[in-house]
Design a protein around this motif. Sequence first.
Motif, mmCIF file in Angstrom:
data_model
loop_
_atom_site.group_PDB
_atom_site.id
_atom_site.type_symbol
_atom_site.label_atom_id
_atom_site.label_comp_id
_atom_site.label_asym_id
_atom_site.label_seq_id
_atom_site.Cartn_x
_atom_site.Cartn_y
_atom_site.Cartn_z
ATOM 1 N N TRP A 17 36.361 153.856 47.393
ATOM 2 C CA TRP A 17 35.488 153.147 46.442
ATOM 3 C C TRP A 17 34.169 152.783 47.125
ATOM 4 O O TRP A 17 33.093 153.060 46.606
ATOM 5 C CB TRP A 17 36.208 151.918 45.915
ATOM 6 C CG TRP A 17 35.326 150.861 45.333
ATOM 7 C CD1 TRP A 17 34.868 149.746 45.982
ATOM 8 C CD2 TRP A 17 34.778 150.810 44.012
ATOM 9 N NE1 TRP A 17 34.072 149.008 45.137
ATOM 10 C CE2 TRP A 17 34.000 149.636 43.926
ATOM 11 C CE3 TRP A 17 34.857 151.636 42.892
ATOM 12 C CZ2 TRP A 17 33.317 149.269 42.778
ATOM 13 C CZ3 TRP A 17 34.177 151.261 41.748
ATOM 14 C CH2 TRP A 17 33.420 150.099 41.695
ATOM 15 N N LEU A 35 30.359 154.222 46.272
ATOM 16 C CA LEU A 35 29.141 153.436 46.056
ATOM 17 C C LEU A 35 28.031 153.877 47.003
ATOM 18 O O LEU A 35 26.875 154.025 46.622
ATOM 19 C CB LEU A 35 29.408 151.944 46.254
ATOM 20 C CG LEU A 35 30.365 151.275 45.281
ATOM 21 C CD1 LEU A 35 30.353 149.765 45.477
ATOM 22 C CD2 LEU A 35 29.994 151.601 43.849
ATOM 23 N N ALA A 64 27.006 147.315 49.033
ATOM 24 C CA ALA A 64 28.098 148.086 48.449
ATOM 25 C C ALA A 64 29.428 147.506 48.891
ATOM 26 O O ALA A 64 30.344 147.318 48.093
ATOM 27 C CB ALA A 64 27.989 149.548 48.860
ATOM 28 N N LEU A 123 26.528 156.720 44.502
ATOM 29 C CA LEU A 123 25.547 155.878 43.818
ATOM 30 C C LEU A 123 24.402 155.480 44.730
ATOM 31 O O LEU A 123 23.446 154.853 44.289
ATOM 32 C CB LEU A 123 26.222 154.622 43.253
ATOM 33 C CG LEU A 123 27.320 154.877 42.235
ATOM 34 C CD1 LEU A 123 27.781 153.578 41.615
ATOM 35 C CD2 LEU A 123 26.835 155.825 41.150
ATOM 36 N N ASP A 124 24.534 155.820 46.012
ATOM 37 C CA ASP A 124 23.421 155.612 46.920
ATOM 38 C C ASP A 124 23.042 154.139 47.080
ATOM 39 O O ASP A 124 21.869 153.781 47.100
ATOM 40 C CB ASP A 124 22.196 156.356 46.383
ATOM 41 C CG ASP A 124 21.612 157.243 47.444
ATOM 42 O OD1 ASP A 124 22.079 157.119 48.584
ATOM 43 O OD2 ASP A 124 20.708 158.028 47.144
ATOM 44 N N ILE A 125 24.050 153.292 47.164
ATOM 45 C CA ILE A 125 23.801 151.856 47.291
ATOM 46 C C ILE A 125 23.843 151.491 48.768
ATOM 47 O O ILE A 125 24.639 152.045 49.525
ATOM 48 C CB ILE A 125 24.870 151.092 46.498
ATOM 49 C CG1 ILE A 125 24.624 151.335 45.010
ATOM 50 C CG2 ILE A 125 24.845 149.612 46.807
ATOM 51 C CD1 ILE A 125 25.761 150.955 44.141
ATOM 52 N N GLN A 126 22.987 150.549 49.172
ATOM 53 C CA GLN A 126 22.971 150.203 50.593
ATOM 54 C C GLN A 126 24.354 149.677 51.004
ATOM 55 O O GLN A 126 24.924 148.858 50.304
ATOM 56 C CB GLN A 126 21.960 149.111 50.910
ATOM 57 C CG GLN A 126 20.596 149.351 50.381
ATOM 58 C CD GLN A 126 20.205 148.260 49.413
ATOM 59 O OE1 GLN A 126 21.032 147.492 48.968
ATOM 60 N NE2 GLN A 126 18.947 148.182 49.087
#
Lengths: 333, 300, 322, 505
Positions: free
Chosen positions: A114, A118, A129, A122-125
């Motif tokens: 999971w 992310l 994340a 989703l390219d979240i820092q």
Amino acid sequence: MTMRRALSRMANPQLLALVGVLLINWILFPNFFRITWQDGRLFGSVIDVLNRGAPVAILAIGMVGVIATKGVDLSVGAVMAVAGAVAATLVVAGYPAPVAVVAALLVGLLCGLWNGFLVAVLDIQPIVATLVLMVAGRGIAQLITEGFIVTFNDPLLVFIGTGSLLGLPMATVIAIAMLVLVTLLVRKTAIGLFIEAVGVNRAAATLAGIRSRMLLMLVYGLSGLCAAVAGLIVAGDIRGADANNAGLWLELDAILAVVIGGTSLLGGRFSVPLAVVGALIIQAMNTGILVSGFPPEFNLIVKAALIFLVLIIQSPLATRVVVVKRPVREAGK
Amino acid sequence: QDVSGKVIGFSQIGSESGWRAAETAVTRQQAEERGVDLKFADAQQKQENQIKAIRGFIAQGVDAILVAPVVATGWDDVLAEAKEAEIPVVLLDRGVDAPEDLYLTSVASDQVKEGRVAGEWLVEAVGDEDCNVVELQGTVGSTPAINRKAGFEEAIAGHDNITISQSQTGDFTRSKGKEVMEAFIKASNNAADICAVYAHNDDMAVGAIQAIKDAGLKPGEDILVVSIDAVPDIFSAIAAGEANATVELTPNMAGPAFDALAAYWADGTEPEKFIITESKLYTADSDPQGEYERRKDLGY
Amino acid sequence: MNRSLRPLVATAVIFAIAYALSILQFPGLFSTRVLGNFLTDNAFLGIAAVGMTFVILSGGIDLSVGAVIGFTGVLVAVLISWAGWHPLAAFAMALASAAAFGGLMGLAVHYLQVPAFIVTLAGMFLARGGASVITRDSIPVSHEFYDWISSLIIRLPGGGRLSFIGLLMVAIFVVGALVAHRTKFGSYVYALGGNSVSASLMGVPVARTTVGVYMLSSMLAALAGIVFSLYTSAGYPLAAVGVELDAISAVVIGGTLLTGGYGFVLGTFIGVMLLGLVQTYIIFDGTLSSWWTKIVIGALLFLFIVLQRLIFAASVRGEKAS
Amino acid sequence: MGGTGYALEARGVVKIFGNHVALDAVDFGLRAGEVHALLGENGAGKSTLIKILTGAYQPDGGEVLVDGQPVSLDTPQQAQALGIGTVYQEVNLLPNRSVAENLFLGHQPTWFGLTDRRKMERDSRAILKRYGLDIDPASELGAHSVAVQQIVAIARAVELSGKVLILDEPTASLDRNEVERLFEIIRDLKAHGLAIVFITHFLEQVFAVSDYVTVLRNGRLIDTRKLDDVTRTDVVRLMLGKDIAFSGATGLADARPTGEVLLDFTNFGRKRSVHPFNLTIHKGEVIGVAGLLGSGRTEMARIMFGADAADEGEVKIAGKPTSISRPTDAIAHGFGFCPEDRKAEGIFGDLSVRENIIIALQGKLGWFSALTRDEQMEIAGKFGEAMDIRAASLDMPVKLLSGGNQQKVILSRWLATDPAFLILDEPTRGIDVGAHAEIVRTINRLRDEGLALVVISSEIDEVVAYSSRIVVMRDRELVAELSGENISPGVIVQAIANHREGTPT
Ligand SMILES: Nc1ncnc2c1ncn2[C@@H]1O[C@H](COP(=O)(O)OP(=O)(O)OP(=O)(O)O)[C@@H](O)[C@H]1O
Ligand SMILES: Nc1ncnc2c1ncn2[C@@H]1O[C@H](COP(=O)(O)OP(=O)(O)OP(=O)(O)O)[C@@H](O)[C@H]1O
Ligand SMILES: O[C@@H]1[C@@H](O)[C@H](O)OC[C@H]1O
Ligand SMILES: [Mg+2]
Ligand SMILES: [Mg+2]
């Protein structure tokens, strides 16, 4: 040649620091190195360091890959709690222990994936994340245990936490096994190189044909898995799943271990064994303070001092002063 | 006497120990039996969350508020606010440093006495023999930790054969209890110098028992184990001969609290300011197996 | 619209919707009392979060915030209750020590070229350890000055109260926003977060700005600690554990990018209010166990970061195409 | 003013990185009212000298003088305060801030201590107008093209330069018109008495504006000459220390595509990025891509390689329809891609030269068939030698190499995968004459070996020299395809220009 290499490896600052901390412990507590044989297992403060240090070492084994990709995994402490909660509630509900163990590991892996999703998709820092699971995970663990400490006496789970093999505590054996496995995984395959490449320059890695998403999923998945293993160990250790306290703030220790082990939070080069050494340094300090009877308040202060020491030793500034020959990092960052 | 239909807020500390989880469960159970609409807020060990919860309850206009305060200080303002809103407040299981007129009553054990009962048991148990006790303290700075330490020290004062040789915090948790006990054992010549362990709660004692076993010693025989709370797990340990004594802290603090509120609402009866629950000692002679069975479903 | 404004607007809209829905379920949530509580109860968090916003805008992070709050509380309590200082003197002392502390962390971040994460982690250990070394107990503070401050309350119709500390937080947000958006220091902070190498070559005094940012954060954390001590009339070494995470959450929910360079101080205000709303909602509901707070805040964080991602991605595409 | 008459001067400056001497007792002087070109191969030390002159680096020896007075510049800010404005190489200001703030950062107009935004934006508008830019000063800099950002950087430096203006490769991403406009500004500033340093790899540009030229080689000062006294060949000789044969601008009459068809793109495109285009590529040919800045050449290259997925059209490889939606797909079919932005998308700075070379091959082999260290050494050694990569050791971090050598490393990386098709985006941008010639030679060799290549370049002479065919792009659309005698700079420029004035889109 290999001899010299081995020697120069021995001389790295992490091992020296570990030796230093152990020596201080020995001065403060002369019996520190005393090891006896007790009911088929080794027994002594040094063994405690190995045993108590195992969960953080295992977290660090997972964390080091994450950090090498320029990430960080704040959720491992919470994932430990979730894994322990899953295993405990399952055995208490009457499922066979192996099922509970496998389920806990799968849940840990899922949590890791999971996070990986992310970060990679989703390219979240990474900090934010994994902050999501850090916050929510402990809530989920409490949801599973309904706020109680779920205790059990299942022999397999208890063995994972407190058993011994060849005289060594099971936790230590597991940590060593994971160390060897993960080291082989990253060094005997190209995974280690790819992790470093993604950590140094993800855009370039993608263009060079590295499946950086899959790699990130792998790395975070592994971190989740390691957290689950650590979670099983601490649950087995106290024969209970304590959703509130299991793994609390251990993510910080794990990150610290990795950094002490010389892997930069900016990603790139990493070393799994040195991260484990980092974990042992931290635990050696904890144990040292406990056995020498120092008030535990000092634990935090000593830890802070240790971080500064390591940072100063590792900082480019010091490298410039001490070893003029090494290349210097560029200005700025 | 009736509290049914009332809306009562309960600000609980958290769930750091088995005992506290039980207190939560018993409070819920009591509320249900009496037809109270209980608003439950768990503060996760943080005072600021408790204050928020109490102010939330006031804003919501509940009929009464129960609080188990995490620390003793810092309650004056919020209690004054509740008083101004004419909402009675009952303290559960821990006290506060605030003027007594700010709360209706406090239902709690006498924590100093708990420590004393544990100490007196030990004095009795060792007789004239020399005894080094190691102490596992509760959360640093919390009232039960301070009081239970004080009570125990009071009980062993004057018995020069008994001394506390080491004392560290185990945070009221099993894992810390175990880890600290391991270190105690190493630091005292592989436990040769330890005759007893006194833990401020049962969870730490359970952890310590495991550490003692790992050291190849028999808890309950080689090292005496005495603690406080009387949770089910300590009874199975006592039944197995691995623990020796525990002092009960009843998880049913809500029952007396609801009684007091009912009386207060019925005819304005001011309850006693301090309702002290019993601190009963349990040992191997008090049918530990039976106690275990009786409690195990209580939500511990 | 400026693309960096979009996350802010999104946060505000979501807060409005969430609040409206909560009011539909619990009309009591729409009262001056609850609104006043939002400010008072979150005052220390809000003040600390302003500092955190600056740190994050500059591309750093400050994990020591909660510990500095705890330390300040203890220091102030000790100075007032044990040493007999006047609270104002104690406050000045606390702010000065925090400035020195933050300054040191900033120096370490800049000159040792170590990630802020690790430097401030050490700072967190140091401050928390320091507080515990001073005392292990909770020290009550009773002083007329404290009573006077708690008596500074504006009563609102409907039982609500605007407290001194609540208004102080609002003031800090306003000043913070001005500093961030309208001063040189503010522009340096954004510059640093955008690209520290460019910033330094463009003449931004990187060292001074970095030190300034951590000083500011520590001083605001100390101010939060003072507010906390006013709020609880005590100092406790274990107070405010983990508040840095709440502050980070508020900053992120408020639309500031953790990588630095983008964001708004006022966004953080909405972030703080949203966290407060979640807690208050759960208290009002009263059947949801505390773990739901964690789960909901986790879910909110998730929602917001995904939302920001989408908005950001869409606006980047949109602007390049147009 | 001091006796030397120099506005800014470096005397005996030494800079050492690790054990590499980047500058070895360099003297450099700059007079008011003169444009001084600073030349040298990649890694010669030009940027390092600039950084020392502007306080970004501190010298390990020697001194910096302003108006004849020794100064110690600890930060770029101090240099700015002395009236030295600088455009550093490869620095893109702050993409997260507004255009106005980028122009005024550090000296914003204030009003009671608070920034006066209105004034700042008004002034910005006026400044940008001088460069022919009509953009909203309140807009985020990052939302503009690289060229616009570069102009903003120049404008900022000019604004700051009361005395000295330093431009380190300012023209690398500007088109002809923009370069011309920049030169006008430079001449104007010169007339106003500014001292100007100009670094570039384009010799014509040197001769177009400069009065003096200083040449560095390997960190040493070779010579400073008045430009009127030297010829182009002289300058090149000074830079290289030898003569090189450099092909003139004549097309390859004999380079008709002879090989079989390798790739066939039909209606290939991506919304909002590149209009669908048709292109057939044969084995053994080089397709040059010409076009103005921002015409979408890079974007075309990226969708060919799957770095951005095409959303319409199809591609056939050797006649077979294939899908390329990720770089890994492309690489599996023998593609290779040297990106335009070397630092951001090409090199792995902290990894060794060896690892940088083998990484694409290893990527192709997958996670589990790792090359041993010895195999890596052998491969890296082989290609390093073939490309004449100058590195002290294959194990040193690639970031310590100069730009040209880094480019060779990336090229080697793809050659190691034994590719059938290479896409090179601006392979010679910002690299020196020597490395430039090396890369052009390699392109020719690869074509002769039967590879298909697509080469994007802004240097029309160069494209003409090695291309079998040339496609011209404008406004994200492939607008012309030239071959045979049509391949000449004149025709290309006309192709770009005609279409420019022609059909509006
Ligand atoms: N921060 C640094 N650390 C180590 N080596 C460096 C550093 N900066 C520059 N170098 C080395 O110093 C030498 C001179 O570099 P410099 O950037 O000045 O060259 P240049 O003439 O500007 O080249 P180019 O034309 O490619 O821009 C090169 O070998 C480079 O690798
Ligand atoms: N019409 C346009 N409006 C706004 N931005 C544009 C436009 N065309 C191109 N750009 C932007 O300008 C930059 C350059 O585009 P691209 O790299 O595709 O062109 P190119 O022909 O390869 O130019 P270069 O010589 O810079 O490589 C990209 O950031 C692109 O998004
Ligand atoms: O175990 C209990 C602990 O959890 C609570 O907080 O205080 C009383 C103790 O007995
Ligand atoms: Mg250069
Ligand atoms: Mg391009």
